[in-house]
Design a protein around this motif. Structure first.
Motif, PDB file in Angstrom:
ATOM      1  N   ALA A 192      23.018  22.565  38.907  1.00  0.00           N
ATOM      2  CA  ALA A 192      23.233  24.007  38.829  1.00  0.00           C
ATOM      3  C   ALA A 192      23.567  24.515  40.229  1.00  0.00           C
ATOM      4  N   THR A 193      24.717  25.168  40.340  1.00  0.00           N
ATOM      5  CA  THR A 193      25.158  25.608  41.670  1.00  0.00           C
ATOM      6  C   THR A 193      25.405  27.106  41.680  1.00  0.00           C
ATOM      7  N   ASP A 194      25.437  27.681  42.851  1.00  0.00           N
ATOM      8  CA  ASP A 194      25.818  29.078  43.006  1.00  0.00           C
ATOM      9  C   ASP A 194      26.462  29.224  44.378  1.00  0.00           C
ATOM     10  N   GLU A 195      26.795  30.445  44.754  1.00  0.00           N
ATOM     11  CA  GLU A 195      27.487  30.659  46.031  1.00  0.00           C
ATOM     12  C   GLU A 195      26.670  30.164  47.218  1.00  0.00           C
ATOM     13  N   ARG A 196      25.365  30.371  47.128  1.00  0.00           N
ATOM     14  CA  ARG A 196      24.499  29.968  48.250  1.00  0.00           C
ATOM     15  C   ARG A 196      24.585  28.459  48.468  1.00  0.00           C
ATOM     16  N   VAL A 197      24.580  27.717  47.362  1.00  0.00           N
ATOM     17  CA  VAL A 197      24.652  26.256  47.455  1.00  0.00           C
ATOM     18  C   VAL A 197      25.971  25.828  48.092  1.00  0.00           C
ATOM     19  N   PHE A 198      27.079  26.418  47.627  1.00  0.00           N
ATOM     20  CA  PHE A 198      28.381  26.013  48.173  1.00  0.00           C
ATOM     21  C   PHE A 198      28.548  26.434  49.634  1.00  0.00           C
ATOM     22  N   LEU A 241      26.125  26.653  51.844  1.00  0.00           N
ATOM     23  CA  LEU A 241      25.346  25.686  52.635  1.00  0.00           C
ATOM     24  C   LEU A 241      26.080  24.350  52.730  1.00  0.00           C
ATOM     25  N   ALA A 242      26.662  23.924  51.603  1.00  0.00           N
ATOM     26  CA  ALA A 242      27.386  22.649  51.602  1.00  0.00           C
ATOM     27  C   ALA A 242      28.573  22.718  52.573  1.00  0.00           C
ATOM     28  N   LYS A 243      29.274  23.834  52.552  1.00  0.00           N
ATOM     29  CA  LYS A 243      30.442  23.983  53.417  1.00  0.00           C
ATOM     30  C   LYS A 243      30.029  23.945  54.887  1.00  0.00           C
ATOM     31  N   GLY A 272      26.351  15.894  56.320  1.00  0.00           N
ATOM     32  CA  GLY A 272      25.312  16.025  57.331  1.00  0.00           C
ATOM     33  C   GLY A 272      23.920  15.913  56.742  1.00  0.00           C
ATOM     34  N   PRO A 273      22.901  15.939  57.612  1.00  0.00           N
ATOM     35  CA  PRO A 273      21.528  15.625  57.180  1.00  0.00           C
ATOM     36  C   PRO A 273      20.785  16.774  56.509  1.00  0.00           C
ATOM     37  N   LEU A 274      21.400  17.355  55.485  1.00  0.00           N
ATOM     38  CA  LEU A 274      20.739  18.402  54.707  1.00  0.00           C
ATOM     39  C   LEU A 274      20.748  18.004  53.234  1.00  0.00           C
ATOM     40  N   THR A 275      19.575  17.943  52.632  1.00  0.00           N
ATOM     41  CA  THR A 275      19.447  17.592  51.212  1.00  0.00           C
ATOM     42  C   THR A 275      18.988  18.824  50.446  1.00  0.00           C
ATOM     43  N   MET A 276      19.658  19.083  49.323  1.00  0.00           N
ATOM     44  CA  MET A 276      19.303  20.261  48.530  1.00  0.00           C
ATOM     45  C   MET A 276      18.649  19.857  47.211  1.00  0.00           C
ATOM     46  N   VAL A 277      17.542  20.513  46.904  1.00  0.00           N
ATOM     47  CA  VAL A 277      16.906  20.329  45.597  1.00  0.00           C
ATOM     48  C   VAL A 277      17.462  21.409  44.676  1.00  0.00           C
TER      49      VAL A 277
END
Ligand code: TXA
Ligand code: MG
Length: 316
Positions: A75-81, A83-85, A90-95
């Motif tokens: 499940a994604t939203d603008e915040r997720v994208f 952060l991904a952008k 890089g060393p960031l993992t999202m739950v």
């Protein structure tokens, strides 16, 4: 015979075949070496837990090579994208929340309704994922609760022939695992300090991140076990005055027997941390290691998290 293979095009192709056919490949990322398998192959995923002797309640991170893939997966939203952008690769993992019933990834997710994703910043890892054509689940390529591997040799020492192939891409640049944030709710919650500084995420989001205190006994708060990353010898942290018989790891102006970073650079200290804990294990004469105080900001948060858990003593 060692199964370490230099990371080149031919060996990455061979490794991708191993992943596709249900085998295990250890590969370099910018943080630590991962022990990889096809996320959709439950038997291969089960073999990861077995090789690491890791309990099944401790879920695995999926590694992807293209942001677009996220939409199919979670499940994604603008915040997720956003952060991904900004932070991937890089060393960031999202739950994130899982999108659909997909029983084939239940084991990788330890049956939770959430899954974790990251895009590693390493050419070998990215090429391997692309050529395998599937997300690769990968915990750190070490035995459960022991020191994480930052070289191919570390992997071979810990897991040896339990891995079908170890791709050697040299020493990991970051040296501590990814930062894990939970994005399943309105707030952003830090589950594990790591290679992306909490301050950088906060600055980007323009909001404070909450810190999860975590419950070490609960499966819903994995990665927060009290004892983890542990050397064989006893470890004392925050030590300004070491005892004569302690092997002393210094930082900044405190030289010690080994210095994590003479200039007091936290990124350099993070990249040396796990290798120095191994060296200290090998060199400590009386079974005792001590570490100088490390500032608790930037990557220092991740370093202090690791050594705190590494120093935790089981109640006997
Ligand atoms: O840098 C890294 O993240 C490395 C490299 C190989 O990518 N991987 C890594 O994986 O550190 P591992 O399995 O050693 O640590 C992942 C942590 C575990 O402590 C696990 O409990 C937590 O992530 N985790 C995984 N899925 C989770 C979820 N759905 N909710 C909360 N925590 C989760
Ligand atoms: Mg680990």
């Amino acid at each position: 015979m060692s199964n370490i293979c230099i990371s080149n095009q031919k060996n990455i192709e061979r490794a991708a075949k191993i992943i596709k056919t249900g085998g295990l490949v250890a590969f370099p990322t910018e943080t630590v070496y991962g022990l990889g398998a096809n996320v959709y192959n439950a038997q291969a995923v089960a073999n990861i837990f077995a090789a690491k002797q890791r309990p099944h309640f401790d879920p695995l991170i999926s590694h992807i090579a293209e942001v677009d893939f996220l939409k199919e997966y979670a499940a994604t939203d603008e915040r997720v994208f956003a952060l991904a952008k900004r932070f991937w690769p890089g060393p960031l993992t999202m739950v994130l929340n899982r999108v659909e019933e997909n029983p084939s990834i239940d084991l990788a997710c330890s049956g939770l309704r959430t899954l974790t994703v990251r895009m590693p910043n390493h050419p070998t890892a990215l090429a391997l994922i692309k050529q395998s054509g599937v997300p690769i689940v990968a915990p750190s390529a070490n035995k459960y609760q022991s020191i994480s591997p930052t070289t191919a040799q570390h992997v071979a020492e810990g897991l040896g022939n339990k891995v079908d192939m170890i791709l050697d891409g040299g020493a990991c640049a970051v040296g501590v695992e990814s930062t894990i944030i939970d994005l399943t709710g309105k707030n952003v919650v830090l589950l594990r300090a790591g290679g992306t500084a909490k301050e950088d995420i906060e600055e980007f989001l323009g909001q404070k991140i909450l810190i999860s205190a975590g419950n070490p006994d609960l499966p819903t708060a994995p990665g927060q076990l009290l004892r983890h990353y542990a050397p064989k010898n006893s470890l004392r942290i925050n030590v300004s005055q070491p005892q004569d018989d302690e092997f002393y790891i210094g930082f900044g102006a405190i030289q010690g027997d080994l210095n994590l970073s003479k200039s007091g650079n936290l990124a350099e200290a993070a990249s040396n941390l796990f290798a120095y804990l191994r060296l200290a294990d090998a060199r400590a004469k009386n079974g005792k290691i001590a570490i100088a105080p490390i500032p608790d900001n930037g990557l220092g948060l991740a370093i202090n998290d690791r050594i705190k858990r590494a120093s935790y003593k089981r109640k006997s």
